[in-house]
Write a protein that holds these residues in place. Structure first.
Motif, PDB file in Angstrom:
ATOM      1  N   ALA A  27       0.813  -1.222   0.000  1.00  0.00           N
ATOM      2  CA  ALA A  27       0.000   0.000   0.000  1.00  0.00           C
ATOM      3  C   ALA A  27       0.841   1.263   0.000  1.00  0.00           C
ATOM      4  CB  ALA A  27      -0.936  -0.004   1.208  1.00  0.00           C
ATOM      5  N   VAL A  28       2.067   1.208   0.512  1.00  0.00           N
ATOM      6  CA  VAL A  28       2.920   2.399   0.615  1.00  0.00           C
ATOM      7  C   VAL A  28       3.934   2.368  -0.527  1.00  0.00           C
ATOM      8  CG1 VAL A  28       4.507   3.702   2.060  1.00  0.00           C
ATOM      9  CG2 VAL A  28       2.661   2.392   3.119  1.00  0.00           C
ATOM     10  N   GLY A  29       3.690   3.229  -1.520  1.00  0.00           N
ATOM     11  CA  GLY A  29       4.630   3.366  -2.626  1.00  0.00           C
ATOM     12  C   GLY A  29       4.843   2.099  -3.416  1.00  0.00           C
ATOM     13  N   GLY A  30       3.914   1.151  -3.335  1.00  0.00           N
ATOM     14  CA  GLY A  30       4.066  -0.101  -4.059  1.00  0.00           C
ATOM     15  C   GLY A  30       5.190  -0.968  -3.544  1.00  0.00           C
ATOM     16  N   ASN A  31       5.657  -0.710  -2.341  1.00  0.00           N
ATOM     17  CA  ASN A  31       6.822  -1.410  -1.794  1.00  0.00           C
ATOM     18  C   ASN A  31       6.438  -2.142  -0.516  1.00  0.00           C
ATOM     19  OD1 ASN A  31       9.322  -1.555   0.034  1.00  0.00           O
ATOM     20  ND2 ASN A  31      10.216  -1.062  -1.964  1.00  0.00           N
ATOM     21  N   VAL A  32       6.710  -3.443  -0.499  1.00  0.00           N
ATOM     22  CA  VAL A  32       6.302  -4.259   0.649  1.00  0.00           C
ATOM     23  C   VAL A  32       7.076  -3.889   1.913  1.00  0.00           C
ATOM     24  CG1 VAL A  32       7.933  -6.140   0.156  1.00  0.00           C
ATOM     25  CG2 VAL A  32       5.820  -6.626   1.404  1.00  0.00           C
ATOM     26  N   PHE A  33       8.331  -3.463   1.747  1.00  0.00           N
ATOM     27  CA  PHE A  33       9.142  -3.146   2.928  1.00  0.00           C
ATOM     28  C   PHE A  33       8.710  -1.829   3.557  1.00  0.00           C
ATOM     29  CE2 PHE A  33      11.805  -5.899   0.269  1.00  0.00           C
ATOM     30  CZ  PHE A  33      12.022  -6.939   1.178  1.00  0.00           C
ATOM     31  N   LEU A  34       8.417  -0.824   2.715  1.00  0.00           N
ATOM     32  CA  LEU A  34       7.893   0.433   3.248  1.00  0.00           C
ATOM     33  C   LEU A  34       6.549   0.203   3.934  1.00  0.00           C
ATOM     34  CD1 LEU A  34       8.654   3.026   0.396  1.00  0.00           C
ATOM     35  CD2 LEU A  34       9.664   2.936   2.689  1.00  0.00           C
ATOM     36  N   THR A  35       5.725  -0.626   3.298  1.00  0.00           N
ATOM     37  CA  THR A  35       4.407  -0.919   3.870  1.00  0.00           C
ATOM     38  C   THR A  35       4.543  -1.603   5.219  1.00  0.00           C
ATOM     39  OG1 THR A  35       3.596  -1.195   1.607  1.00  0.00           O
ATOM     40  CG2 THR A  35       2.161  -1.952   3.381  1.00  0.00           C
ATOM     41  N   ALA A  36       5.461  -2.562   5.310  1.00  0.00           N
ATOM     42  CA  ALA A  36       5.676  -3.269   6.576  1.00  0.00           C
ATOM     43  C   ALA A  36       6.162  -2.312   7.652  1.00  0.00           C
ATOM     44  CB  ALA A  36       6.679  -4.399   6.369  1.00  0.00           C
ATOM     45  N   ALA A  37       7.075  -1.406   7.277  1.00  0.00           N
ATOM     46  CA  ALA A  37       7.607  -0.454   8.264  1.00  0.00           C
ATOM     47  C   ALA A  37       6.504   0.434   8.819  1.00  0.00           C
ATOM     48  CB  ALA A  37       8.705   0.395   7.624  1.00  0.00           C
ATOM     49  N   VAL A  38       5.620   0.899   7.938  1.00  0.00           N
ATOM     50  CA  VAL A  38       4.507   1.740   8.397  1.00  0.00           C
ATOM     51  C   VAL A  38       3.527   0.905   9.215  1.00  0.00           C
ATOM     52  CG1 VAL A  38       2.548   3.133   7.651  1.00  0.00           C
ATOM     53  CG2 VAL A  38       4.745   3.342   6.480  1.00  0.00           C
ATOM     54  N   GLY A  39       3.296  -0.328   8.794  1.00  0.00           N
ATOM     55  CA  GLY A  39       2.366  -1.200   9.503  1.00  0.00           C
ATOM     56  C   GLY A  39       2.794  -1.505  10.920  1.00  0.00           C
ATOM     57  N   LEU A  40       4.077  -1.480  11.171  1.00  0.00           N
ATOM     58  CA  LEU A  40       4.591  -1.784  12.511  1.00  0.00           C
ATOM     59  C   LEU A  40       4.486  -0.596  13.479  1.00  0.00           C
ATOM     60  CD1 LEU A  40       7.875  -3.912  12.207  1.00  0.00           C
ATOM     61  CD2 LEU A  40       5.840  -4.459  13.547  1.00  0.00           C
ATOM     62  N   LEU A  41       4.237   0.596  12.947  1.00  0.00           N
ATOM     63  CA  LEU A  41       4.292   1.803  13.779  1.00  0.00           C
ATOM     64  C   LEU A  41       3.383   1.758  15.010  1.00  0.00           C
ATOM     65  CD1 LEU A  41       4.625   4.670  11.119  1.00  0.00           C
ATOM     66  CD2 LEU A  41       6.373   3.802  12.701  1.00  0.00           C
ATOM     67  N   PRO A  42       2.121   1.291  14.900  1.00  0.00           N
ATOM     68  CA  PRO A  42       1.285   1.283  16.109  1.00  0.00           C
ATOM     69  C   PRO A  42       1.850   0.401  17.218  1.00  0.00           C
ATOM     70  CG  PRO A  42      -0.068   1.057  14.143  1.00  0.00           C
ATOM     71  CD  PRO A  42       1.350   0.914  13.706  1.00  0.00           C
ATOM     72  N   LEU A  43       2.404  -0.751  16.832  1.00  0.00           N
ATOM     73  CA  LEU A  43       2.962  -1.653  17.836  1.00  0.00           C
ATOM     74  C   LEU A  43       4.229  -1.052  18.446  1.00  0.00           C
ATOM     75  CD1 LEU A  43       2.185  -4.384  19.004  1.00  0.00           C
ATOM     76  CD2 LEU A  43       3.780  -5.449  17.410  1.00  0.00           C
ATOM     77  N   VAL A  44       5.058  -0.437  17.607  1.00  0.00           N
ATOM     78  CA  VAL A  44       6.267   0.224  18.111  1.00  0.00           C
ATOM     79  C   VAL A  44       5.879   1.339  19.074  1.00  0.00           C
ATOM     80  CG1 VAL A  44       8.240   1.659  17.459  1.00  0.00           C
ATOM     81  CG2 VAL A  44       7.655  -0.353  16.081  1.00  0.00           C
ATOM     82  N   ALA A  45       4.854   2.097  18.704  1.00  0.00           N
ATOM     83  CA  ALA A  45       4.392   3.182  19.577  1.00  0.00           C
ATOM     84  C   ALA A  45       3.945   2.641  20.927  1.00  0.00           C
ATOM     85  CB  ALA A  45       3.240   3.932  18.898  1.00  0.00           C
ATOM     86  N   PHE A  46       3.246   1.534  20.906  1.00  0.00           N
ATOM     87  CA  PHE A  46       2.767   0.948  22.164  1.00  0.00           C
ATOM     88  C   PHE A  46       3.929   0.625  23.095  1.00  0.00           C
ATOM     89  CE2 PHE A  46       1.508  -2.320  25.066  1.00  0.00           C
ATOM     90  CZ  PHE A  46       0.181  -2.063  25.380  1.00  0.00           C
ATOM     91  N   PHE A  47       4.915  -0.103  22.578  1.00  0.00           N
ATOM     92  CA  PHE A  47       6.011  -0.550  23.428  1.00  0.00           C
ATOM     93  C   PHE A  47       6.922   0.610  23.841  1.00  0.00           C
ATOM     94  CE2 PHE A  47       5.144  -4.776  21.404  1.00  0.00           C
ATOM     95  CZ  PHE A  47       4.755  -5.404  22.581  1.00  0.00           C
TER      96      PHE A  47
END
Length: 568
Positions: A27-47
Motif C-alpha cells: 500500500a505504501v509506494g508499491g513497496n512491501v518493505f515500506l508498507t511493513a515499516a509503516v504497519g509496525l508503527l502502532p505496535l512500536v508506539a505501544f512498546f
C-alpha cells in the motif's frame, strides 16, 4: 513520444464509505518493505510509550489504537467506517471470551484469599515442595500452568497461576514473569490444541503432522525452560541448587511433547504437564533441595491443615481442572465438547463481513465473530467459583475460616471493580489487533519477511511471534500467517508442515510480550501499572527463546538435527 507512467502514489486514495476493501501488502509506494515499516508503527508506539516513557498501559493502548486506525484509513485505504467497526469486533472479542475468563479466574482466586483458605494452600505446596518456595513456584508455573493451558487457554492459565504464585509468597512482578515464561511453551498446544488445528487447516496440512513437527522442536525447549524459571526465581543460585528438579520437570514434559502428538495432539500440553507434575512429586519424595533461609517456607504445627482442610484449599484448582477436562474430553454417549460448541453463535460482523475481501476476492472469514457461551472456559470457571463460594460459605472448618455464602458472592462485584482499568486495556488492545489485522498492517510485515527465500526457515517463527504479540493469541497468529507460511514454503522449497509448526510455537513465545498477556499477568498478581517492568524483564527470555527456535527450525529445514528430529 509516449510519456512515462506516473509514479505510484505513496498511499492509496481514501475509500468511500461502504466500499469493499482488500488489504494490500504494498500500500505504501508499491513497496512491501515500506508498507511493513509503516504497519509496525502502532505496535512500536505501544512498546515505546510503555517501556520508555512509562505511560499507563490503557493510555498506550488507546493511543496505539488511534494511530492504527489513522494508518488504516490514510495509508492502507481502508474505509473509515470499516476501520471503526473492525475495532468494535476486536472489542467484542476482548470481552468474550477473554475478559469473561479473566473475571471468572480472578474471582476464583479471590475466594481463596477472602476466605483465608490461601494459608492452607501455602501449607499444601510447602509439603510438596519440601519447604522450598522456588521448587513450589517451579511446579506451579511450569506444570500446573501448562495443565490449565492445555485445557482452557485464553488467558485463564496466566490469571489463575499468577495469583497462585503470589499466594505462595512470591513478589508480584516476579510471579508474573515466572507465569508468562513458564506458560509460553504450551500455548501452541493450548485449549485442546486449537492453534494447531487452525494453522494446519488454513495452511493446507494435516494437524497431526503439524503437531508432530511441533513436538519434535518443543521437547528441546522444554528441557531448559524450568532452568530459566529458576533463573527468574533466584538467579544463578537457584539454578545451581535446584537443577536436578528442573531437569526432572523439563525431561518429563519433553517426553510428553515428543510422544503425545502422534497419539492425540489435542492432549499434548495436558499429558506433558501431568507427566511433569507427577515426576516432580515423586522426585521430591526422595530428594531434598538445599534451601536458603529467605526461600524457606515453614508451617507451624498448629497451622498444619488436616485432610479436610487440604481438600478445601485445593478445591478451587482441582475442581476447575476436572470441570474443564470433562467439558473438553467427555466422549461417552456423546461428544460433550461438540455439543457445547454447537451453542456458539456465529455473527457476521456488520459493516465488515462481505466488504472485507481476501486476496481471492471472497469475503474474509475473519469478519465472523463467534459468541461463545457454553463452550467458553469462562462459563465453567464461573460455575467452579460459584460452587466454591457456596462450599466456603457453608463450611468453616471448625470456625477457623468463618464466612457466609453472601460474603463469598459479594467478592465478584469487588473483583470486577478492581479489574476496571485492566478490562479497558485488554479490550482496547484487542481492538488494536483487529484494526491492524483487517487493514493489512500485520500481513504486510509477514509478506516482507517472506521475501527472504530459503533463509525464511530462520525467520518463519518470527511471524508467529509478531502475530501473537499483536493479537495476544497463537490461534490468531495462525489465522493471520498460516497461508503465507505455506505459500512461502512452496516458493523456497521448504516443508510447509515445519513452517506451520514454527509459526505456532513462535506464537506461544510471542505471548510473553503480548500487551494483552502483560495486562492479564499484572492484574492477576495485583500489580496494576507494572506492565512496563514485567515487559522489560520478560522480553529477553522471549527473544532468547525465539532465536533458539529460529536456529532449530533452520537446522531442521536443512536436515542438520539428525536423530534429534526424526523424519516423519
Amino acid at each position: 513520444m509516449t510519456p512515462p507512467p506516473p509514479p505510484p502514489a505513496l498511499c492509496p486514495p481514501l475509500a468511500p464509505p461502504g466500499a469493499s476493501f482488500t488489504p494490500s501488502t504494498t500500500a505504501v509506494g508499491g513497496n512491501v518493505f515500506l508498507t511493513a515499516a509503516v504497519g509496525l508503527l502502532p505496535l512500536v508506539a505501544f512498546f515505546v510509550l510503555m517501556g520508555v516513557f512509562k505511560v499507563k498501559t490503557h493510555w498506550c493502548a488507546l493511543i496505539s489504537l488511534a494511530a492504527s486506525a489513522l494508518i488504516a484509513v490514510l495509508v492502507f485505504g481502508m474505509p473509515a467506517p470499516m476501520a471503526v467497526l473492525s475495532g468494535a469486533q476486536g472489542l467484542a472479542m476482548g470481552f468474550v471470551p477473554i475478559i469473561y475468563i479473566i473475571i471468572a479466574a480472578v474471582w476464583l482466586y479471590n475466594l481463596t484469599e477472602t476466605s483465608g483458605r490461601s494459608q492452607d494452600l501455602k501449607a499444601v505446596f510447602n509439603t510438596i515442595g519440601r519447604g522450598d518456595q522456588r521448587a513450589q513456584a517451579l511446579i506451579v508455573a511450569f506444570c500446573f500452568c501448562g495443565l490449565l493451558e492445555g485445557l482452557a487457554g485464553f488467558g485463564a492459565p496466566v490469571a489463575i497461576t499468577g495469583a497462585m504464585l503470589v499466594t505462595l509468597g512470591l513478589p508480584p512482578v516476579r510471579a508474573a514473569i515466572a507465569t508468562i515464561v513458564g506458560n509460553a511453551i504450551n500455548v501452541g498446544f493450548g485449549a485442546m490444541a486449537i492453534p494447531v488445528t487452525t494453522a494446519a487447516s488454513l495452511g493446507g496440512a494435516g494437524p497431526v503432522e503439524v503437531a508432530a513437527d511441533m513436538g519434535r522442536l518443543t521437547w528441546i525447549l522444554c528441557l531448559f525452560i524450568p532452568a530459566l524459571l529458576l533463573l527468574i526465581l533466584d538467579g544463578a543460585r537457584g539454578v545451581r541448587q535446584l537443577w536436578p528438579l528442573a531437569l526432572v520437570a523439563g525431561g518429563a514434559a519433553a517426553l510428553g511433547h515428543f510422544l503425545t502428538p502422534g497419539a492425540s495432539y489435542e492432549l499434548t500440553a495436558v499429558v506433558a504437564s501431568l507427566l511433569g507434575l507427577t515426576a516432580c512429586f515423586v522426585f521430591l519424595l526422595v530428594w531434598t533441595p538445599a534451601t536458603p533461609e529467605e526461600h524457606r517456607t515453614e508451617v507451624a504445627a498448629a497451622d498444619r491443615p488436616d485432610g479436610g482442610r487440604v481438600a478445601l484449599a485445593l478445591l478451587p484448582y482441582v475442581l476447575v481442572v476436572v470441570i474443564i477436562a470433562v467439558t473438553k474430553l467427555w466422549r461417552i454417549g456423546a461428544d460433550l465438547s461438540a455439543l457445547l460448541s454447537g451453542t456458539d453463535i456465529k455473527i457476521r460482523w456488520p459493516g465488515v463481513y462481505g466488504s472485507l475481501l481476501n486476496a481471492e476476492g471472497r469475503a474474509s472469514a475473519s469478519a465472523v465473530y463467534t459468541l461463545q457461551t457454553l463452550s467458553n472456559p469462562g462459563t465453567w470457571i464461573f460455575l467452579t467459583a460459584a460452587i466454591v463460594a457456596v462450599v466456603y460459605g457453608l463450611v468453616s472448618s471448625g470456625g477457623r475460616f468463618p464466612a457466609s455464602v453472601g460474603a463469598m458472592f459479594a467478592v465478584l462485584p469487588r473483583t470486577v471493580h478492581a479489574l476496571r482499568w485492566s478490562i479497558l486495556t485488554i479490550a482496547t488492545v484487542m481492538a488494536l489487533a483487529y484494526v491492524m489485522n483487517f487493514s493489512g498492517q500485520t500481513t504486510a510485515v509477514g509478506a516482507a519477511l517472506a521475501t527472504t527465500g530459503a533463509a525464511f526457515a530462520f525467520l518463519s517463527p518470527v511471524l508467529g511471534w509478531i502475530g501473537t504479540a499483536v493479537a495476544g493469541s497463537a490461534t490468531s497468529a495462525g489465522a493471520l500467517f498460516a497461508n503465507l507460511q505455506a505459500t512461502a514454503a512452496a516458493g523456497a522449497h521448504l516443508d510447509p508442515r515445519l513452517l506451520l509448526a514454527a509459526n505456532t510455537i513462535g506464537g506461544g513465545l510471542g505471548k510473553i510480550v503480548s500487551p494483552q498477556n502483560l495486562a492479564i499477568a499484572a492484574t492477576a498478581v495485583d500489580a496494576e501499572g507494572a506492565d512496563a517492568e514485567i515487559l522489560r524483564r520478560a522480553a529477553p527470555f522471549s527473544i532468547g527463546l525465539l532465536l533458539t527456535l529460529c536456529a532449530l527450525v533452520l537446522a531442521a529445514s536443512q536436515g542438520l538435527l539428525g536423530p534429534l528430529v526424526p523424519v516423519p
